[in-house]
Design a protein around this motif. Structure first.
Motif, short mmCIF file in Angstrom:
data_model
loop_
_atom_site.label_atom_id
_atom_site.label_comp_id
_atom_site.label_asym_id
_atom_site.label_seq_id
_atom_site.Cartn_x
_atom_site.Cartn_y
_atom_site.Cartn_z
N UNK A 75 0.58 -1.28 0.15
CA UNK A 75 -0.26 0.06 -0.07
C UNK A 75 0.90 1.10 0.29
N UNK A 76 1.30 1.77 -0.96
CA UNK A 76 2.71 2.25 -1.33
C UNK A 76 2.46 3.61 -0.57
N UNK A 77 0.43 4.31 -1.37
CA UNK A 77 0.47 5.70 -1.57
C UNK A 77 0.45 5.99 0.32
N UNK A 78 -0.01 5.13 1.37
CA UNK A 78 0.06 5.44 2.65
C UNK A 78 1.09 5.22 3.06
N UNK A 79 2.23 4.55 2.68
CA UNK A 79 3.51 4.04 3.04
C UNK A 79 4.02 5.36 2.70
N UNK A 80 3.96 6.44 1.51
CA UNK A 80 4.57 7.60 1.22
C UNK A 80 4.50 8.23 2.43
N UNK A 81 2.34 8.48 2.75
CA UNK A 81 2.42 9.27 3.45
C UNK A 81 2.95 9.32 5.24
N UNK A 82 2.92 7.40 5.62
CA UNK A 82 3.28 7.98 7.06
C UNK A 82 4.99 8.33 7.07
N UNK A 83 6.29 8.13 6.44
CA UNK A 83 7.21 8.50 5.91
C UNK A 83 6.90 9.76 5.71
N UNK A 84 6.48 10.14 4.97
CA UNK A 84 7.14 11.72 4.61
C UNK A 84 6.75 12.94 6.61
N UNK A 85 5.18 12.26 6.72
CA UNK A 85 4.76 12.85 8.58
C UNK A 85 6.76 13.08 9.81
N UNK A 86 7.26 11.32 8.88
CA UNK A 86 8.40 11.34 10.08
C UNK A 86 9.00 11.53 9.46
N UNK A 87 9.78 12.24 8.47
CA UNK A 87 10.33 13.91 8.68
C UNK A 87 10.03 14.64 8.28
N UNK A 88 8.62 14.81 8.35
CA UNK A 88 7.76 16.06 9.33
C UNK A 88 8.54 16.42 10.68
N UNK A 89 7.74 15.46 11.23
CA UNK A 89 8.36 15.75 12.47
C UNK A 89 9.78 15.38 12.69
N UNK A 90 10.61 14.90 12.30
CA UNK A 90 11.90 15.15 12.66
C UNK A 90 12.43 14.93 11.06
N UNK A 91 13.27 15.84 10.32
CA UNK A 91 14.27 16.58 8.78
C UNK A 91 14.74 16.09 9.35
N UNK A 92 15.83 15.64 10.09
CA UNK A 92 16.98 14.64 10.14
C UNK A 92 17.14 13.50 10.21
N UNK A 93 15.61 13.18 10.12
CA UNK A 93 15.48 11.44 10.30
C UNK A 93 15.63 10.89 9.73
N UNK A 94 17.26 10.28 9.80
CA UNK A 94 17.79 9.89 7.74
C UNK A 94 16.80 8.33 7.85
N UNK A 95 16.10 7.36 8.47
CA UNK A 95 16.35 6.01 8.44
C UNK A 95 14.82 6.50 7.41
N UNK A 96 13.81 7.70 8.23
CA UNK A 96 13.22 8.03 6.77
C UNK A 96 12.94 7.72 5.35
N UNK A 97 13.99 8.97 5.22
CA UNK A 97 14.26 9.09 4.11
C UNK A 97 14.89 8.14 3.24
N UNK A 98 15.22 7.09 4.39
CA UNK A 98 15.89 6.19 3.22
C UNK A 98 14.98 5.16 3.03
N UNK A 99 13.79 4.41 3.67
CA UNK A 99 12.95 3.81 3.68
C UNK A 99 12.01 4.65 2.52
N UNK A 100 11.78 6.10 2.84
CA UNK A 100 10.84 6.60 1.75
C UNK A 100 11.22 5.97 0.17
N UNK A 101 13.04 6.54 0.28
CA UNK A 101 13.53 6.14 -0.74
C UNK A 101 13.30 4.61 -1.68
N UNK A 102 13.29 3.49 -0.93
CA UNK A 102 12.96 2.73 -0.74
C UNK A 102 11.41 2.03 -1.24
N UNK A 103 10.03 2.98 -1.04
CA UNK A 103 8.96 2.50 -1.51
C UNK A 103 8.95 4.14 -3.10
N UNK A 104 9.47 4.48 -3.08
CA UNK A 104 9.26 5.12 -4.50
C UNK A 104 10.53 4.23 -5.37
#
Length: 478
Positions: A75-104
């Motif tokens: 469910x990739x749209x939902x995955x992107x949405x929650x990972x972007x919210x993780x980054x919005x909460x913590x813009x320095x959260x490298x793990x979320x950037x990596x996971x978002x790249x994986x979803x893309x």
């Protein structure tokens, strides 16, 4: 010892208790959800974590986990949405950037993945997983030098990083760097994760008077392609047994009994001196493009089945027209199926070409799509119960046109003329640019010139087919 049923009941009880507490204990929900995620109890983990962020909406790690769960269930749209919210909460959260790249990447949005993954590396310069993911993206974009560079960086950061070494091997084999490629291909996940037979692994020792078990480890197409090495092994003086998958068991192999076949879910009961997976044999034999074992055909259809199908297809035999078998989709569970298979709505552009006989070789969930096509196509899918039946049909055809799936390997191994339709970044075995392949002399490759553009590929196939029809019709009349 707790069995799986009892464990599942304990999990359900724990979730009900956590959800039933009033007021709900947020910390308990988070810990339980995290534990369930690592146990791969994804739906249960999601239930707990969604309830948790309703109570504690500021935890970026919870949003990251939820995003990962949605990615795992596609469910990739939902995955992107929650990972972007993780980054919005913590813009320095490298793990979320990596996971978002994986979803893309999973969504085939490679340009987006290329943009986001360097953010993870910038935030964490030693983030070897992000380097590996970026290398995978570059390889899929056909930017192979860049892919090799970042994969080597990942391996420099973590020398035993099997995923990166394996991904690098795919780039090396694709670009015909066989010596290093076969060596690194030994890190493939299917080999690492599979329970190996409890038999000494053959590394090239003298086989005179010895016995060896060669065994499958990946898909049916891989077995069809690499069983060619069994003749080379047998020629070294070994009593050779090849363990194959059940759907292949009724096929006939040229030159038998150079080796014997075994099918089954467990290892054969005999005692062997050595064992070796089929896909490790190119390394042992130092294979390169010039030394791939060449056989015009090494698999044949059962003569009785061929005759049975000749009778079944008597109507199309009598027309004298070209008989063309087609398959437009591979295994839907394959990780690259979205690139390898062709949507039927697009593939059926070929069927606008009349004056030949079309036979569908498609099996599985996609087989019924042919029923929606107004063109006259003979659908025999319900009768293709194993590869022996498919081989017998192919033996009755003039040409097979297929995407990169086991049908391509079967037709190629039989020496039947086959046209394989490949994505812009194909599997490593097809190499680059060339229209032929040293693996199958009777095969012609039609490659995408632009990523995702199958219409242009099919236009070339259609033109080539028209030329073949003209030659066929000329020979019929003269």
């Amino acid at each position: 010892m707790i069995n799986q049923t009892s464990l599942n009941q304990l999990i359900r009880d724990a979730i009900e208790q956590a959800l039933g507490e009033v007021p709900a204990n947020a910390e308990t929900l988070y810990k339980l959800g995290t534990s369930l995620y690592h146990m791969n109890q994804l739906q249960e983990a999601l239930t707990c974590l969604l309830r948790y962020i309703g109570l504690q909406p500021g935890n970026c790690e919870a949003y990251n986990l939820i995003g990962n769960i949605y990615a795992k269930v596609n469910q990739l749209d939902k995955a992107c949405s929650y990972l972007k919210q993780a980054i919005q909460i913590n813009p320095a959260y490298a793990e979320a950037y990596n996971n978002l790249g994986g979803v893309y990447y999973q969504a085939n949005q490679l340009e987006m993945a290329e943009q986001i993954l360097p953010e993870a590396i910038c935030l964490r310069p030693n983030f070897y997983e992000a380097y590996k993911n970026l290398g995978t993206v570059y390889s899929k974009m056909n930017r192979l030098k860049e892919a090799e560079q970042v994969l080597l960086q990942a391996i420099e950061l973590k020398p035993d990083y099997a995923d990166a070494i394996f991904t690098l091997s795919l780039v090396e084999l694709l670009t015909e760097k066989f010596t290093q490629g076969w060596k690194n291909y030994e890190y493939r996940p299917s080999l690492i994760n599979r329970k190996q037979p409890d038999i000494p692994r053959w590394q090239g020792e003298d086989l005179s008077g010895r016995s060896i078990l060669l065994y499958h480890e990946q898909g049916l197409g891989d077995t069809l392609q690499f069983i060619r090495y069994a003749w080379q092994v047998a020629a070294l003086g070994a009593k050779t047994t090849v363990w194959i998958q059940t759907p292949l068991a009724q096929l006939e192999f040229q030159g038998s009994p150079a080796f014997s076949l075994y099918e089954g879910t467990d290892s054969p009961p005999e005692i062997f001196d050595f064992a070796c997976p089929l896909l490790s044999l190119p390394l042992i034999f130092s294979t390169d493009a010039a030394t791939i074992p060449q056989y015009s055909s090494y698999i044949r259809a059962d003569a009785n089945l061929v005759q049975k199908w000749r009778e079944h297809l008597k109507g199309i035999h009598d027309t004298g027209l070209l008989k063309v078998g087609v398959a437009w989709a591979g295994n839907h569970t394959h990780t690259d199926d979205h690139n390898r298979s062709i949507a039927f709505d697009t593939f059926q552009l070929l069927f606008l070409l009349t004056g030949l006989e079309w036979i569908s070789l498609q099996v599985g969930p996609k087989a019924e799509e042919v029923n929606c096509c107004p063109s006259q196509i003979r659908d025999v899918s319900v009768l293709l119960t194993n590869f022996a039946e498919t081989a017998a049909v192919i033996d009755n055809l003039d040409l097979v046109i297929t995407v990169d799936t086991s049908v391509a390997h079967l037709a190629g191994a039989m020496g039947k003329e086959v046209w394989a339709l490949l994505s812009s970044m194909p599997d490593w075995r097809w190499m680059l640019e060339r229209e032929d392949t040293p693996w199958y002399p009777s095969m012609r490759l039609f490659r995408q010139r632009e990523r995702g553009n199958w219409v242009e590929v099919l236009a070339r196939v259609k033109a080539a087919l028209q030329q073949k029809m003209a030659k066929h019709n000329f020979s019929r009349h003269y």
